[in-house]
Design an enzyme around this catalytic site. Structure first.
Site, PDB file in Angstrom:
ATOM      1  CB  THR A  46      -0.986  -0.022   1.150  1.00 43.63           C
ATOM      2  OG1 THR A  46      -0.223  -0.183   2.485  1.00 43.63           O
ATOM      3  CG2 THR A  46      -2.008  -1.120   1.212  1.00 43.63           C
ATOM      4  CE  LYS A  59       0.653 -16.411   4.863  1.00 43.24           C
ATOM      5  NZ  LYS A  59       0.969 -16.941   3.527  1.00 43.24           N
ATOM      6  CB  THR A  60       1.691  -8.003   7.275  1.00 41.79           C
ATOM      7  OG1 THR A  60       1.840  -8.523   5.944  1.00 41.79           O
ATOM      8  CG2 THR A  60       2.540  -6.912   7.541  1.00 41.79           C
ATOM      9  CG  ASN A  96      10.313 -12.604   9.997  1.00 40.88           C
ATOM     10  OD1 ASN A  96      10.973 -13.721  10.354  1.00 40.88           O
ATOM     11  ND2 ASN A  96       9.363 -12.565   8.770  1.00 40.88           N
ATOM     12  CE1 TYR A 146      -4.304  -2.680  10.646  1.00 42.01           C
ATOM     13  CE2 TYR A 146      -6.070  -2.042  12.087  1.00 42.01           C
ATOM     14  CZ  TYR A 146      -4.641  -1.797  11.291  1.00 42.01           C
ATOM     15  OH  TYR A 146      -4.096  -0.412  11.634  1.00 42.01           O
ATOM     16  NE  ARG A 164      -5.950   4.788   5.770  1.00 36.80           N
ATOM     17  CZ  ARG A 164      -4.796   4.768   6.364  1.00 36.80           C
ATOM     18  NH1 ARG A 164      -4.572   4.995   7.632  1.00 36.80           N
ATOM     19  NH2 ARG A 164      -3.623   4.484   5.724  1.00 36.80           N
TER      20      ARG A 164
HETATM   21  P1  NAD Z   1      -0.065   2.553   5.238  1.00 34.63           P
HETATM   22  O1  NAD Z   1      -0.780   1.329   4.197  1.00 34.63           O
HETATM   23  O2  NAD Z   1      -0.085   3.926   4.253  1.00 34.63           O
HETATM   24  O3  NAD Z   1       1.446   2.032   5.328  1.00 34.63           O
HETATM   25  C1  NAD Z   1       1.618   0.821   5.367  1.00 34.63           C
HETATM   26  C2  NAD Z   1       3.048   0.417   4.673  1.00 34.63           C
HETATM   27  O4  NAD Z   1       3.345  -0.999   4.972  1.00 34.63           O
HETATM   28  C3  NAD Z   1       2.907   0.607   3.228  1.00 34.63           C
HETATM   29  O5  NAD Z   1       3.995   1.233   2.792  1.00 34.63           O
HETATM   30  C4  NAD Z   1       2.897  -0.786   2.678  1.00 34.63           C
HETATM   31  O6  NAD Z   1       3.335  -1.008   1.664  1.00 34.63           O
HETATM   32  C5  NAD Z   1       3.812  -1.357   3.818  1.00 34.63           C
HETATM   33  N1  NAD Z   1       3.434  -2.943   3.899  1.00 34.63           N
HETATM   34  C6  NAD Z   1       2.437  -3.755   4.107  1.00 34.63           C
HETATM   35  N2  NAD Z   1       2.508  -4.755   4.260  1.00 34.63           N
HETATM   36  C7  NAD Z   1       4.083  -5.026   4.248  1.00 34.63           C
HETATM   37  C8  NAD Z   1       4.940  -6.305   4.230  1.00 34.63           C
HETATM   38  N3  NAD Z   1       4.296  -7.354   4.484  1.00 34.63           N
HETATM   39  N4  NAD Z   1       6.257  -6.080   4.421  1.00 34.63           N
HETATM   40  C9  NAD Z   1       6.680  -4.918   4.179  1.00 34.63           C
HETATM   41  N5  NAD Z   1       6.002  -3.591   3.884  1.00 34.63           N
HETATM   42  C10 NAD Z   1       4.580  -3.932   4.172  1.00 34.63           C
HETATM   43  O7  NAD Z   1      -0.734   2.714   6.433  1.00 34.63           O
HETATM   44  P2  NAD Z   1      -0.326   3.912   7.677  1.00 34.63           P
HETATM   45  O8  NAD Z   1      -1.532   4.555   7.832  1.00 34.63           O
HETATM   46  O9  NAD Z   1       0.886   4.551   7.260  1.00 34.63           O
HETATM   47  O10 NAD Z   1      -0.050   2.520   8.817  1.00 34.63           O
HETATM   48  C11 NAD Z   1       1.370   2.477   9.346  1.00 34.63           C
HETATM   49  C12 NAD Z   1       1.148   1.755  10.478  1.00 34.63           C
HETATM   50  O11 NAD Z   1       0.581   2.281  11.570  1.00 34.63           O
HETATM   51  C13 NAD Z   1       0.469   0.586  10.350  1.00 34.63           C
HETATM   52  O12 NAD Z   1       1.086  -0.611  11.099  1.00 34.63           O
HETATM   53  C14 NAD Z   1      -0.941   0.696  10.979  1.00 34.63           C
HETATM   54  O13 NAD Z   1      -1.705  -0.581  11.311  1.00 34.63           O
HETATM   55  C15 NAD Z   1      -0.552   1.702  12.098  1.00 34.63           C
HETATM   56  N6  NAD Z   1      -1.884   2.514  12.233  1.00 34.63           N
HETATM   57  C16 NAD Z   1      -2.103   3.497  11.286  1.00 34.63           C
HETATM   58  C17 NAD Z   1      -3.209   4.334  11.883  1.00 34.63           C
HETATM   59  C18 NAD Z   1      -3.523   5.476  10.749  1.00 34.63           C
HETATM   60  O14 NAD Z   1      -4.773   6.063  11.313  1.00 34.63           O
HETATM   61  N7  NAD Z   1      -2.996   5.826   9.738  1.00 34.63           N
HETATM   62  C19 NAD Z   1      -4.155   3.980  12.941  1.00 34.63           C
HETATM   63  C20 NAD Z   1      -3.689   3.122  13.640  1.00 34.63           C
HETATM   64  C21 NAD Z   1      -2.740   2.356  13.419  1.00 34.63           C
HETATM   65  N1  UDP Z   2     -16.600   6.125   6.862  1.00 37.11           N
HETATM   66  C1  UDP Z   2     -17.690   6.808   6.063  1.00 37.11           C
HETATM   67  N2  UDP Z   2     -17.452   6.874   4.678  1.00 37.11           N
HETATM   68  C2  UDP Z   2     -16.419   6.821   4.260  1.00 37.11           C
HETATM   69  C3  UDP Z   2     -15.322   6.185   4.858  1.00 37.11           C
HETATM   70  C4  UDP Z   2     -15.788   5.772   6.023  1.00 37.11           C
HETATM   71  O1  UDP Z   2     -18.774   7.115   6.621  1.00 37.11           O
HETATM   72  O2  UDP Z   2     -16.482   6.745   2.859  1.00 37.11           O
HETATM   73  C5  UDP Z   2     -16.911   5.666   8.006  1.00 37.11           C
HETATM   74  C6  UDP Z   2     -16.535   4.370   8.770  1.00 37.11           C
HETATM   75  O3  UDP Z   2     -17.694   3.541   8.614  1.00 37.11           O
HETATM   76  C7  UDP Z   2     -16.095   4.804  10.168  1.00 37.11           C
HETATM   77  C8  UDP Z   2     -15.572   5.802   9.916  1.00 37.11           C
HETATM   78  O4  UDP Z   2     -15.957   6.535   8.837  1.00 37.11           O
HETATM   79  O5  UDP Z   2     -17.331   4.601  10.820  1.00 37.11           O
HETATM   80  C9  UDP Z   2     -13.822   5.762   9.926  1.00 37.11           C
HETATM   81  O6  UDP Z   2     -13.585   4.866   8.885  1.00 37.11           O
HETATM   82  P1  UDP Z   2     -12.194   4.584   8.510  1.00 37.11           P
HETATM   83  O7  UDP Z   2     -12.123   3.576   7.341  1.00 37.11           O
HETATM   84  O8  UDP Z   2     -11.408   5.887   8.145  1.00 37.11           O
HETATM   85  O9  UDP Z   2     -11.265   4.007   9.727  1.00 37.11           O
HETATM   86  P2  UDP Z   2     -11.584   3.220  10.973  1.00 37.11           P
HETATM   87  O10 UDP Z   2     -13.057   2.323  10.672  1.00 37.11           O
HETATM   88  O11 UDP Z   2     -10.829   2.081  10.704  1.00 37.11           O
HETATM   89  O12 UDP Z   2     -11.515   3.855  12.356  1.00 37.11           O
END
Ligand code: NAD
Ligand code: UDP
Length: 319
Positions: free
Chosen positions: A42, A96-97, A104, A150, A191
């Site tokens: 992603t 798995k990730t 790992n 997740y 999102r």
């Molecule tokens: P993102 O999808 O933009 O980034 C995730 C990155 O991980 C991507 O670059 C993707 O290519 C890489 N990736 C996925 N699977 C992989 C694998 N098997 N090996 C190597 N790389 C891999 O998401 P993000 O929003 O930047 O989130 C980053 C981290 O923070 C995640 O672990 C996510 O669970 C955590 N997190 C994010 C949020 C948020 O609101 N953004 C909230 C809670 C937790």
């Molecule tokens: N959501 C929404 N419309 C959209 C995308 C998300 O109403 O186009 C809602 C979704 O149902 C959730 C909240 O916005 O209640 C946050 O969604 P998101 O996927 O950003 O994150 P998460 O549910 O993991 O907090």
């Protein structure tokens, strides 16, 4: 200018993603060497292309489900798809990730005897029965639903982090990240903030799921990155888990209205079915982060949305 005295070599897994790219950028600006390991599932090259000319930045295309052999002083483990659309599209790979990836990276940290930080999530609380969520709450998670790959993957990763810590003395840090937004969010990953902004800017209907009364609390990316780095640098006794997020809670309907207003869009709200297991309320209690990290978010929602809208106007609409 690189500061050789304080400089570390730091591995950021998932460094080409939304949060990871900001983290790599900040660590480089602090004078560290950064190795970004990402399988680009992603993540996007465009998130890190501006960092490539920096001689202290290195990118490795690598899936953390497989062992990685590098020599580093610290590890931030962020690799994992984070949006429901992406993590549900290949749920087995998501699990798995989280799990093989954690094993790992923990194995690497153990061999090197270095600190490792896990990007965990508010999803470990599931659809919470207590509000706001504190770190001592064990959660309310469906083990067999669409979000489970997740939620349960991240919960098991936390277990692994603490078992390595207890069994081997490894220094661990666990951050429970709440909804974070800002520039470089993936435009089509579903999102809510990116969806609403793109829909508003392109005049499409705003897709509010359910009646829009579910709540979230949105943290701007710069604040979150500051919190992660403070956590990594906190005293070794402080392992977390610690909530990192902005306690400013609002309904999804309010968010939609705010985005429409701020973009001056003529978009209307289109009500769509609520996805299963969609949490009803979410707001972090950040007392622990305030006390142990002297951290709290500084960016208000209007300012953060303004920056995010500007990003999507420039990089999405003009590309
Ligand atoms: P993102 O999808 O933009 O980034 C995730 C990155 O991980 C991507 O670059 C993707 O290519 C890489 N990736 C996925 N699977 C992989 C694998 N098997 N090996 C190597 N790389 C891999 O998401 P993000 O929003 O930047 O989130 C980053 C981290 O923070 C995640 O672990 C996510 O669970 C955590 N997190 C994010 C949020 C948020 O609101 N953004 C909230 C809670 C937790
Ligand atoms: N959501 C929404 N419309 C959209 C995308 C998300 O109403 O186009 C809602 C979704 O149902 C959730 C909240 O916005 O209640 C946050 O969604 P998101 O996927 O950003 O994150 P998460 O549910 O993991 O907090």
């Amino acid at each position: 200018m690189k500061n050789f005295d304080a400089s570390k070599r730091i591995l950021v897994t998932g460094g080409a993603g939304f949060l990871g790219s900001h983290l790599c950028e900040t660590l480089l600006s602090q004078g560290h060497e950064v190795i970004c390991a990402d399988n680009f599932y992603t993540g996007r090259r465009s998130n890190i292309v501006h960092l490539l000319p920096n001689p202290y930045f290195e990118v490795i295309r690598h899936d953390i489900c497989f062992p990685l052999y590098v020599e580093v002083d610290e590890i931030y483990n962020l690799a994992c798809p984070a949006s429901p659309v992406h993590y549900q599209s290949d749920p087995v790979q998501t699990t798995k990730t989280s799990i093989h990836g954690a094993i790992n990276m923990l194995g690497l940290a153990k061999r090197l005897k270095v600190r490792i930080l896990q990007a965990s999530t508010s999803e470990v609380y599931g659809d919470p029965e207590i509000h706001p969520q504190t770190e001592d709450y064990w959660g309310h998670v469906n083990p067999i639903g669409r979000r489970s790959c997740y939620d349960e993957g991240k919960r098991c990763a936390e277990t692994l982090f603490f078992d390595y810590h207890h069994q081997t003395g490894l220094q661990i840090k666990v951050a429970r990240i709440f909804n974070t937004y800002g520039p470089r969010m993936y435009p089509n990953d579903g999102r809510v903030v990116s969806n609403f902004i793109i829909q508003a800017l392109t005049g499409q209907d705003i897709t509010v799921y359910g009646d829009g009364s579910q709540t979230r609390s949105f943290c701007y990316v710069d604040d979150l990155i500051d919190g992660l780095i403070r956590l990594m640098n906190s005293p070794k006794e402080f392992t977390g888990p610690v909530n990192l997020g902005n306690p400013n809670e609002l309904t999804i309907r309010e968010l939609a209205e705010k985005v429409i207003e701020m973009t001056g869009s003529s978009s209307k709200i289109n009500w769509e079915p609520l996805p299963t297991d969609d949490p009803v309320r979410r707001r972090p209690d950040i007392t622990l982060a305030k006390k142990n990290l002297d951290w709290q978010p500084g960016m208000n929602l209007a300012k953060g949305l303004e920056k995010t809208i500007a990003y999507f106007r420039e990089f999405y609409l003009n590309s």
